[in-house]
Motif scaffolding. Structure first.
Motif, short mmCIF file in Angstrom:
data_model
loop_
_atom_site.label_atom_id
_atom_site.label_comp_id
_atom_site.label_asym_id
_atom_site.label_seq_id
_atom_site.Cartn_x
_atom_site.Cartn_y
_atom_site.Cartn_z
N PRO A 158 0.65 -1.17 -0.11
CA PRO A 158 0.06 -0.07 0.04
C PRO A 158 0.99 1.21 0.11
O PRO A 158 1.93 1.40 0.72
CB PRO A 158 -0.90 -0.23 1.36
CG PRO A 158 -0.80 -1.48 1.42
CD PRO A 158 0.42 -2.12 1.15
N ILE A 159 0.51 2.34 -0.75
CA ILE A 159 1.11 3.41 -0.70
C ILE A 159 0.93 4.33 0.49
O ILE A 159 -0.26 4.49 0.98
CB ILE A 159 0.73 4.36 -2.07
CG1 ILE A 159 1.15 3.52 -3.22
CG2 ILE A 159 1.55 5.87 -2.12
CD1 ILE A 159 0.66 4.01 -4.53
N LYS A 160 1.91 4.87 1.10
CA LYS A 160 1.76 5.63 2.17
C LYS A 160 0.87 6.81 2.11
O LYS A 160 0.88 7.45 0.95
CB LYS A 160 3.29 6.18 2.73
CG LYS A 160 4.30 5.08 3.16
CD LYS A 160 5.68 5.52 3.40
CE LYS A 160 6.66 4.38 3.80
NZ LYS A 160 7.93 4.97 4.12
N PRO A 161 0.11 7.32 3.04
CA PRO A 161 -0.77 8.09 2.91
C PRO A 161 -0.39 9.49 2.30
O PRO A 161 -0.95 9.97 1.45
CB PRO A 161 -1.26 8.68 4.46
CG PRO A 161 -1.29 7.12 5.17
CD PRO A 161 0.07 6.54 4.48
N ARG A 162 0.65 9.97 2.72
CA ARG A 162 1.40 11.16 2.34
C ARG A 162 1.59 10.99 0.76
O ARG A 162 1.40 11.95 -0.19
CB ARG A 162 2.80 11.53 2.84
CG ARG A 162 3.32 12.81 2.51
CD ARG A 162 2.33 14.02 2.30
NE ARG A 162 2.87 15.36 1.80
CZ ARG A 162 2.11 16.19 1.27
NH1 ARG A 162 0.83 15.95 1.03
NH2 ARG A 162 2.82 17.23 0.54
N GLN A 163 2.21 9.93 0.35
CA GLN A 163 2.50 9.67 -1.21
C GLN A 163 1.25 9.69 -1.84
O GLN A 163 1.16 9.98 -3.02
CB GLN A 163 3.44 8.66 -1.28
CG GLN A 163 4.72 8.87 -0.50
CD GLN A 163 5.80 7.71 -0.90
OE1 GLN A 163 5.53 6.72 -1.36
NE2 GLN A 163 6.82 7.80 -0.11
N ALA A 164 0.24 9.00 -1.08
CA ALA A 164 -1.08 8.60 -1.96
C ALA A 164 -1.47 10.15 -2.17
O ALA A 164 -2.23 10.39 -3.43
CB ALA A 164 -2.03 7.95 -1.18
N ALA A 165 -1.43 11.04 -1.34
CA ALA A 165 -1.97 12.41 -1.53
C ALA A 165 -1.23 12.95 -2.63
O ALA A 165 -2.03 13.93 -3.27
CB ALA A 165 -1.97 13.14 -0.18
#
Length: 224
Positions: A18-25
């Motif tokens: 899963p892509i980390k939340p900050r990177q997903a943003a």
């Protein structure tokens, strides 16, 4: 020029953990503003005042791409990478360094090459691509004769292409294919030219893992 890959198929993983939340943003907010056009385009037109346009195919986590872009803010850098986790990582580097000279193609590099006019790029990097070491998988390698011809096509006269790998068979494979591409000439004159990292090379964490079966080899070519 359309490449003979109907339909195009990218091998390997397109996403893993899963892509980390900050990177997903950043995938939602930053990536749309950095994507290259879906129609044919002139690379230098993507950045006002760009002195040159460089392309990195398969930028992995974006370390090399971001470091080179930071060194040359006058150059427009285009990075191509289908692996979504790598794209997300690259966006983090781009944001952290506040880079305004990077554009991204989050997909198959062959699709991107087909949209770039002849003689549009000064430099191309293909660094440590997936080696697909088993003989039955060699057809999945990025470097094939038609792809090498496309790389030569988009390079300007005097433009340079760098291939690097730490898999001996892929080095031999790529040397043969690139040496046969129209207008490309291997620049090496002695063993140290391919055994020693070039002065402008940026070593990444992936390269330091030494996952291949030989020391890294660097093949530099120039377009005649």
């Amino acid at each position: 020029m359309t490449l003979p890959h109907p339909p195009l198929r990218s091998y390997g993983r397109l996403k893993s953990r899963p892509i980390k939340p900050r990177q997903a943003a950043l995938m939602d907010t930053l990536l749309p503003s950095l994507r290259v056009p879906q129609a044919p385009f002139e690379p230098r037109a993507l950045m006002a005042g760009a002195a040159e346009a460089w392309l990195e195919i398969g930028f992995g986590g974006g370390e090399h791409l971001a470091a080179q872009a930071a060194r040359r803010p006058d150059v427009l850098f285009i990075g191509a990478e289908p692996f979504q986790n790598g794209v997300a990582s690259a966006l983090r580097h781009i944001e952290a360094a506040k880079l305004a000279n990077v554009r991204v193609h989050d997909g198959d590099a062959r699709e991107l090459l087909a949209r770039i006019p002849d003689a549009s790029l000064e430099r191309i990097f293909v660094l440590f691509p997936d080696p697909w070491p088993k003989a039955r998988h060699h057809k999945r390698r990025l470097l094939q004769r038609d792809t090498a011809a496309e790389l030569a096509r988009v390079l300007k006269a005097g433009g340079r292409l760098r291939f690097a790998s730490d898999w001996a068979n892929y080095v031999d494979w790529s040397l043969e294919i690139l040496s046969g591409a129209p207008g490309l000439t291997w620049t090496a004159e002695q063993a140290s030219d391919w055994r020693t990292p070039p002065a402008d090379h940026v070593t990444t964490r992936y390269e330091e893992k030494r996952l291949g079966d030989c020391e890294p080899v660097f093949l530099d070519f120039v377009k005649g």
